[in-house]
Design a protein around this motif. Structure first.
Motif, PDB file in Angstrom:
ATOM      1  N   THR A 195      -6.723  -0.136   5.872  1.00  0.00           N
ATOM      2  CA  THR A 195      -6.247  -1.480   5.568  1.00  0.00           C
ATOM      3  C   THR A 195      -5.877  -2.204   6.847  1.00  0.00           C
ATOM      4  N   GLU A 245       0.830  -1.204   0.000  1.00  0.00           N
ATOM      5  CA  GLU A 245       0.000   0.000   0.000  1.00  0.00           C
ATOM      6  C   GLU A 245       0.869   1.261   0.000  1.00  0.00           C
ATOM      7  N   ASP A 266     -12.970  -0.211   1.671  1.00  0.00           N
ATOM      8  CA  ASP A 266     -12.235  -0.219   0.422  1.00  0.00           C
ATOM      9  C   ASP A 266     -12.818   0.853  -0.492  1.00  0.00           C
TER      10      ASP A 266
END
Lengths: 301, 333, 321
Positions: free
Chosen positions: A217, A182, A295
């Motif tokens: 996340t 990420e 998300d």
């Protein structure tokens, strides 16, 4: 629904529209998962008030291996029966919930913070730091996690806090991997470059721009790891290197029931087993929902 | 003779949140296209130009539905056709070129396979004739050494070449209409010029009709015979291309022309104030009225009807004076 | 002559490309290969070229995102290569950037006010109140409402986001803005808004722009001077008007020929060049444009033409002149 025309709906004041959206959001929450988790939290927090007996001592006047109350020989005094020492199964389950929740949450917290920190450092600093951390996670992932945990547990000796630290140490790598990925893409995003061009220090970039954008996340990963950690704790306790007796933990209860399983005392294994199953199922369902919610790609649909 | 494509009063709505919110993405669009003609569909993002095209080929997303109007293609009504029938039509008689060539090509298949697919599926070509067809198509879109290139994969091509491959795929089954949705936005200036010239040439050779979806009036000026300017799901002005540039009728068209920087003349740009409207909550009356420099009170309350302003020239604006002679029904040229 | 605000001399940036299994051999991508230009105070220099021509790398070098392989960048006469500490911060404060994509350049988790305040927090020691006041001031400067500081970026459209990006760049009184394709991602009507806004800001604040773009009409509209880049080198530079009326280099003329007409009756010179930009890894010998140039001679393949003056402000790198 059909009575109000769509045109009228769009003309509603923003407050009402916001409320509607709020209601819609609540409806999407996986109700079963939330109910199970809420029950678990309530039980764990108010264990002293809810448990009918002391979980570590035999119930006075009760038989050993008393069956649940609806079976012949059962009594409402010990509604889910008693174990080989005459301790109340229900009370042990209730206090066991506290251990499971605490180990699950704290273990995940340790794993999550360690893994996220390593992932950010690895992804943002790059170079040899990245190499070292990634090779370390490779090595870590190559070890069978449970065996590794058993090894650590036998080294430091069993205690609940040791178990928490051990499980944190075992499960941080998956965070590091995902978060690094990420961060690698975040690092190329223009707002990060803008901060660097403005002269922001690395620490500032991490704090203001990287961390807030990977927290989602981390949360999703955490919700999915809690179940794994709870199972790992149960396994360790089952194997005798987890929470030490006489503390009530679900895995330990399974372990203690194992010798007499064949003798037909099914309640000693089924009840803790069902508890583990429900909790893990609930955390997974919740984690799945959270993933979809957080998300951004899925959310914007 | 009937035109190749006749779209009348097409309405495509999006139904979201279980049908509680309706977005009128295409709201009464009509136009016609003759064989070999090029229509430019111009507008800003979210004006419904892409949805219009997707309605034509039946590739609408699940939330969208054609709720009214008709699409007649070569005398056949397309609305109400089954997905299966539309699939036969797509690629065979109507082809599409999309904005991102990399996304339109399958990275795992060779160029030959991908270019040959429509010819294989629709024209039932096999073996040697198919190979000949593929090489011919690659030659037509100026791929150098096609015998070698056709064995390669998309990632081995440059951006301009990929877009030409997509063009070759579109041409593969000899369609009568190609819909090109912003085909050159990702290309460099000189590559864009090469590609547009190529499309023009192919059109002259094959007589295929083109619909060019774009936000760039320069492309319209270069490529198109007719223009339809879309705003908030409606065509606000439609005209032959020269007339649109010489005598734009709708204030939005004038504003778009004024907002375009012109080479060699440093005139101040006209900046249209405000933002394009949100189609989920469109303004009352004429959707352009909050940004219109010539707004009159009537614009706020009433949506203007289409007014005939000249031969093949219509506009939706209260300020446009109808051309009496043309609107009396003399056939347009 | 007065010292220009930014003076770039013979700037080069080569990226190593390692090859082979053992990564022994290496070759260079010459992304920027000897670029010289200057930008005066209150002036706009347009940098135009196709993808891979090195314009973005040039911007990165100026923004100190990359270190040059050779050459110098001087800001107000001072070489920026050795800047440290407060002097570096002062340079960072003076030179700011606006990127192409307004969706990626604003952090989704920060309020607009905090986004604009960030350079102020880093580069100045203003009090919280002073920063808040300045944020409101620059929001108004770019045509937004001061109350919008409380909102998050996703509540804004593309054009408004680009205004926020400009406000942030200007917050600490930047002297030079690098504008890297700032309007390419915007709708036509919004493009004109932003261009007019940029012109207005330049007139009121006297800020200089390095405007990077690929659309000739847009770059020509906003720039005072234009430099045309091809494969890491400047092939022509001139005043904007001179370049538009009398482009000299075959590549510049090809760019003009390829530019879209602004009227169906507009005719462009029929000089459509073939082929695509070659890779900067193995650039052609001599003049880098020669394989695509319709006027190429044998000399072009052997000898690289230097940039020479054909007029007081007009430089061309071509053997034809």
């Amino acid at each position: 629904m059909a009575t109000t025309a769509p045109t009228a709906r769009t003309a509603l004041p923003p407050v009402v529209r916001g409320l509607r959206r709020g209601v819609q959001r609540v409806r999407e929450v996986p109700l079963l998962a939330v109910m199970i988790l809420a029950a678990l939290v309530v039980v764990a927090v108010f264990a002293e008030l809810l448990a009918p007996h002391d979980p570590t001592l035999p119930v006075r006047g009760a038989r050993y291996f008393a069956p649940p109350f609806w079976m012949a020989g059962g009594s409402l005094e010990t509604p889910l029966g008693t174990d080989f020492q005459g301790r109340d199964v229900l009370s042990r389950l209730i206090f066991g919930a506290r251990v499971s929740l605490l180990v699950g949450l704290m273990g995940t917290l340790v794993a999550g913070s360690l893994g996220t920190a390593m992932g950010i450092l690895s992804g943002y600093l790059g170079g040899w730091v990245d190499q070292v951390i990634m090779r370390l996670t490779d090595a870590w992932l190559a070890l069978p996690s449970l065996v590794f945990a058993i090894f650590l547990a036998t080294m430091v000796g069993p205690s609940m806090w040791n178990i928490i630290i051990i499980l944190g140490l075992v499960y941080w790598t998956r965070y590091a991997r995902v978060i690094r990925g990420e961060v690698l893409s975040l690092r190329e995003r223009e707002f990060v470059k803008l901060a660097e061009i403005a002269g922001a220090s690395k620490l500032r970039v991490i704090r203001r721009h990287i961390l807030p954008n990977v927290l989602n996340t981390t949360m999703v990963l955490a919700s999915l790891t809690i179940g794994v950690v709870i199972i790992a704790e149960a396994s360790l306790s089952f194997l005798g290197v987890g929470v030490p007796p006489p503390q009530p933990a679900w895995g330990l209860m399974l372990s203690e029931a194992r010798p007499t399983l064949m003798a037909g005392q099914w309640w000693l294994t089924v009840f803790p087993g069902v508890c583990i199953l429900l909790v893990v199922l609930a955390t997974q369902l919740f984690g799945d929902w959270l993933r979809v919610r957080l998300d951004p790609q899925l959310r914007n649909l | 003779m009937a035109p190749l494509l006749h779209v009348s009063d097409l309405r495509t709505y999006f139904f979201t949140f279980g049908g509680t919110r309706v977005v009128k993405a295409v709201d009464g669009v009509s136009f016609t296209l003759e064989a070999g003609e090029t229509l430019g569909l111009v507008g800003e993002s979210g004006c419904g130009k892409t949805t219009t095209c997707l309605s034509l080929v039946g590739l609408l997303p699940p939330a969208a539905r054609i709720v009214g109007g008709s699409i007649r293609f070569a005398g056949e009504e397309l609305t109400g056709k089954s997905p299966r029938e539309l699939r036969r039509l797509r690629g065979r008689r109507i082809a599409m070129i999309l904005q991102d060539p990399m996304a339109s090509l399958n990275p795992l298949l060779t160029i030959a396979r991908q270019v040959g697919e429509p010819a294989h599926f629709h024209l039932r070509l096999r073996g040697r004739p198919l190979r000949e067809r593929v090489l011919g198509l690659l030659r037509a879109v100026r791929i150098p050494s096609p015998e070698v290139r056709c064995r390669e994969y998309p990632h081995q091509m440059s951006g301009g070449m990929r877009q030409r491959i997509v063009g070759a795929i579109a041409l593969a089954a000899e369609p009568q209409l190609i819909i090109a949705d912003e085909p050159t936005t990702n290309l460099d200036v000189t590559i864009q010029a090469q590609y547009l010239n190529l499309l023009k040439e192919i059109q002259q050779q094959t007589g295929v009709a083109l619909i060019f979806v774009t936000h760039n009036l320069g492309i319209v000026a270069k490529m198109c015979d007719k223009v339809a300017v879309m705003y908030a799901g409606k065509i606000v002005e439609q005209s032959p291309v020269r007339e649109l540039f010489n005598a734009p009728q709708h204030p939005y068209t004038r504003a778009l022309l004024g907002a375009m920087p012109k080479l060699g003349r440093r005139e101040p740009l006209y900046a249209i104030p405000g933002q394009p409207p949100n189609l989920a909550d469109p303004p009352s009356g004429c959707a352009f009225h909050p940004r219109c420099p010539e707004v009159i009170p009537r614009c706020v309350s009433e949506s203007p009807e289409e007014v005939v302003a000249g031969n093949g020239h219509t506009a939706r604006c209260w300020l446009v004076q109808p051309d009496v002679e043309v609107s009396r029904g003399r056939p347009s040229a | 002559m007065a010292v220009p605000l930014l003076d770039v001399q013979d700037l080069r940036k080569y990226f190593p490309v390692r090859r082979g299994l053992l990564r022994r051999g290496h070759s260079w991508i010459k992304a920027v290969d000897g670029v010289t230009f200057a930008i005066g105070a209150g002036e706009t220099l347009g940098l135009i070229g196709e993808s891979g021509c090195g314009k973005t790398t040039t911007a990165k070098l100026i923004l100190l995102q990359e270190t040059p392989t050779a050459g110098s960048i001087r800001f107000e006469g001072q070489d920026v290569a050795g800047l440290r500490g407060p002097a570096l911060l002062a340079y960072r404060r003076a030179v700011q950037v606006v990127f192409q994509d307004p969706y990626s350049s604003l952090s989704p988790r920060m309020r607009v006010g905090d986004i604009i305040a960030e350079p102020l927090e880093i580069q100045t020691n203003l009090s919280r109140q002073a920063i808040r006041a300045r944020v409101q001031e620059v929001l108004e400067l770019v045509g937004l409402q001061p109350e919008m500081a409380r909102l998050f970026p996703h509540e804004f459209s593309g054009g408004q986001r680009q205004r926020i990006a400009i406000a942030r760049a200007l917050a600490a009184n930047a002297r030079l803005l690098v504008l890297d394709e700032p309007v390419s991602a915007l709708d036509v009507s919004i493009r004109a808004q932003i261009i007019n806004q940029l012109e207005h800001l330049q007139q009121t604040l006297g800020v200089s722009y390095l405007f990077i773009g690929h659309d000739l009409a847009t770059v020509a509209h906003i720039s005072h001077r234009i430099a045309v880049m091809y494969l890491g080198q400047i092939v022509e530079s001139a005043d904007s008007d001179a370049l538009c009326t009398r482009p000299q280099h075959p590549y510049t003329r090809a760019l003009f020929a390829a530019a879209l007409p602004d009227h169906p009756d507009d005719t462009r010179e029929a000089l459509v060049i073939t082929g695509e930009v070659p890779s900067a890894l193995n650039p052609p010998s001599g003049c880098r444009f020669h394989p695509r140039c319709p006027y190429a001679t044998s000399r072009c393949a052997e000898e690289a033409p230097p940039l020479k003056f054909i007029d007081t402000h007009h430089q061309v790198a071509c053997h034809l002149f």
